[in-house]
Design a protein around this motif. Sequence first.
Motif, PDB file in Angstrom:
ATOM      1  N   TYR A   9      50.822  27.389  62.246  1.00 46.26           N
ATOM      2  CA  TYR A   9      51.094  28.765  61.881  1.00 46.26           C
ATOM      3  C   TYR A   9      51.816  28.829  60.552  1.00 46.26           C
ATOM      4  CZ  TYR A   9      50.169  29.744  66.807  1.00 46.26           C
ATOM      5  OH  TYR A   9      49.594  29.833  68.054  1.00 46.26           O
ATOM      6  N   ASP A  43      54.672  30.190  58.191  1.00 50.76           N
ATOM      7  CA  ASP A  43      56.058  30.511  58.519  1.00 50.76           C
ATOM      8  C   ASP A  43      56.266  32.004  58.743  1.00 50.76           C
ATOM      9  OD1 ASP A  43      57.577  28.008  56.323  1.00 50.76           O
ATOM     10  OD2 ASP A  43      56.753  27.845  58.342  1.00 50.76           O
ATOM     11  N   SER A  44      55.504  32.814  58.046  1.00 54.32           N
ATOM     12  CA  SER A  44      55.677  34.253  58.126  1.00 54.32           C
ATOM     13  C   SER A  44      55.268  34.840  59.471  1.00 54.32           C
ATOM     14  CB  SER A  44      54.888  34.942  57.007  1.00 54.32           C
ATOM     15  OG  SER A  44      53.505  34.635  57.104  1.00 54.32           O
ATOM     16  N   LEU A  77      55.081  32.670  62.439  1.00 56.33           N
ATOM     17  CA  LEU A  77      55.522  31.768  63.495  1.00 56.33           C
ATOM     18  C   LEU A  77      56.443  32.495  64.470  1.00 56.33           C
ATOM     19  CD1 LEU A  77      55.390  28.792  64.442  1.00 56.33           C
ATOM     20  CD2 LEU A  77      57.479  28.400  63.115  1.00 56.33           C
TER      21      LEU A  77
END
Length: 125
Positions: A60, A62-63, A65
């Motif tokens: 995923y 980071d934005s 996750l």
Amino acid sequence: QVQLVESGGGLVQAGGSLRLSCAASGRTFSSYAMGWFRQAPGKEREFVAAISWSGDSTLYADSVLGRFTLSRDNAKNTLYLQMNSLKPEDTAVYYCAADRWATATMIRSGHVGSWGQGTQVTVSS
């Protein structure tokens, strides 16, 4: 490679949820790593999530996750992206992606053999 058709996009309030689906047609669907990318107005396409052939490995951005969950149902030849706690910055056209015999990491890097037509997701504040 496979033909991909996305569905499930729409308009949702911030904090709400949507589930995107990607229906695939073609042989050996289970051999395809798959994922999602998105492109917002005025921005470059960005990676969202990817999943391995078996579904045991997921990646995923980071934005997303912790908010988005990627899964696949190989019996139905369908990929899903469950999107929760949506934010206005999630607004974009979401594209399904697949590549035969690829890994999730390869999908993340843009190694894509097939693309869907895209589905619009709009999150209002």
